[in-house]
Enzyme design. Structure first.
Site, PDB file in Angstrom:
ATOM      1  N   GLY A 230      64.174  40.731 -26.210  1.00 36.85           N
ATOM      2  CA  GLY A 230      62.952  41.394 -25.777  1.00 36.85           C
ATOM      3  C   GLY A 230      63.212  42.608 -24.902  1.00 36.85           C
ATOM      4  O   GLY A 230      64.345  42.926 -24.513  1.00 36.85           O
ATOM      5  N   HIS A 231      62.128  43.296 -24.574  1.00 29.80           N
ATOM      6  CA  HIS A 231      62.222  44.538 -23.807  1.00 29.80           C
ATOM      7  C   HIS A 231      62.801  44.301 -22.412  1.00 29.80           C
ATOM      8  O   HIS A 231      62.575  43.282 -21.790  1.00 29.80           O
ATOM      9  CB  HIS A 231      60.851  45.218 -23.695  1.00 29.80           C
ATOM     10  N   ASN A 232      63.593  45.276 -21.973  1.00 33.11           N
ATOM     11  CA  ASN A 232      64.186  45.297 -20.631  1.00 33.11           C
ATOM     12  C   ASN A 232      65.187  44.182 -20.372  1.00 33.11           C
ATOM     13  O   ASN A 232      65.544  43.913 -19.222  1.00 33.11           O
ATOM     14  CB  ASN A 232      63.103  45.275 -19.543  1.00 33.11           C
ATOM     15  N   SER A 250      62.904  41.043 -20.043  1.00 28.71           N
ATOM     16  CA  SER A 250      63.537  41.104 -18.722  1.00 28.71           C
ATOM     17  C   SER A 250      64.457  39.927 -18.430  1.00 28.71           C
ATOM     18  O   SER A 250      64.780  39.657 -17.275  1.00 28.71           O
ATOM     19  CB  SER A 250      62.489  41.243 -17.609  1.00 28.71           C
TER      20      SER A 250
END
Length: 324
Positions: A230-232, A250
């Site tokens: 996922g993002h970050n 994250s």
């Protein structure tokens, strides 16, 4: 566009002590005086003290926590307002403007490859048929990009990276804010993906770009097929992610973490160095270094194995008693 103009377009009516040209959205700890951030939960109020943001979207109940150098923009739903503002700074994947790709003479580009503007491809790199490379992508030396890989804008790929067929690097993360009546408002992801040297990414992986900042796969990481990042997220050096691992936004890992098949994490979780997660382990909390875990709910691996054996004995005893 001026901050006042953007606020008017998203229906926030508030007089400003100082108007300015808004240049972007950013996390509060990294925002400049011409950027805006947001706080939706009390535990993040401490990020305001050292922030250089020009403005912050915040609830009425927290406005007294905002330092005088940051303009407080009061809204009932800061997350939703942030999502709406993100659309003013959406980046295009294919601008059709800029310089032609800089491809090293020793790189090999096979037929039916699309390459966008401002792309750099290093020596001895091989790009196979059906690959799509968006604008502002950098690919280092000695890489192999297998058929039908899609690499979205702004991605940075180091040296000796292998990306197998069908993987998607830098697609939007899965992020939405929600209105009172249940509509979903997309959060534009304006960050990027960075893949360091000596990484191998299996077939049909999806690695999402960051909301802002970057999703990073660090040196020497090895990722099996069918993994979702996922993002970050930040994947630590020499980490191994086995098939069908899923990491929520994250998630961060230390070095040499191993996650077995179908293991997964919740968001904003850190897994320490040299920690191992058994297959299908469900990680819902931060995990310390040099430990082993398994099961759902997650337990230390020795405890999980004892629990599993006890459960089997109990089920067998129950079955035997019914048969009598």
């Amino acid at each position: 566009m001026k901050l006042s103009e953007i606020l008017q377009l998203i229906n926030i009516k508030q007089p400003l002590t100082k108007d300015f040209e808004l240049e972007g959205i950013a996390p509060l700890d990294k925002a400049s005086p011409k950027e805006i951030g947001y706080i939706d939960q009390k535990q993040y109020l401490n990020t305001l003290e050292n922030s250089h943001a020009g403005a912050v979207l915040i609830r009425e109940e927290f406005k007294e926590n905002v330092p005088t150098h940051i303009q407080a923009i009061i809204t009932d739903n800061p997350h939703l307002a942030f999502a709406r503002i993100s659309h003013f700074f959406e980046k295009k994947d294919f601008n059709q403007e800029g310089r032609e790709a800089n491809i090293h003479k020793d790189a090999k580009i096979m037929p039916n490859v699309y390459i966008g503007k401002n792309v750099s491809i290093g020596s001895d790199t091989e790009i196979m048929p059906g690959v799509v490379i968006s604008d502002n992508v950098s690919i280092g030396e000695g890489c192999k990009i297998y058929p039908n890989v899609v690499i979205y804008r702004d991605t940075i790929i180091g040296n000796h990276v292998f990306i197998h067929a069908g993987s998607v690097i830098g697609s939007d993360g899965f992020g939405y804010a929600h209105t009172k009546t249940g509509e979903h408002v997309k959060i534009q992801h304006n960050g990027r993906v960075v893949i360091e040297d000596d990484v191998e990414i299996g077939a049909n992986n999806t690695i999402d770009r960051a909301v802002f900042g970057e999703t990073r796969i660090q040196k020497g990481a090895k990722i099996d097929n069918l993994v979702q990042i996922g993002h970050n997220c930040v994947i630590g050096p020499y980490t191994i992610l086995v098939s069908q691992v899923g990491l929520a936004g994250s998630t961060t890992t230390g070095r040499n973490v191993v996650m077995g098949g179908q293991a997964g994490t919740g968001g904003h979780i850190h897994i320490g160095d040299f920690t191992q997660i058994a297959g299908r382990g469900a990680v819902g909390k931060n995990l310390p270094a040099n430990t082993k875990w398994g099961g759902h709910p997650l337990m230390e691996l020795d405890e999980w194995m004892k629990f599993y054996v006890s459960l089997k004995r109990m089920l067998k005893k129950n079955k035997d008693s019914k048969e009598k």
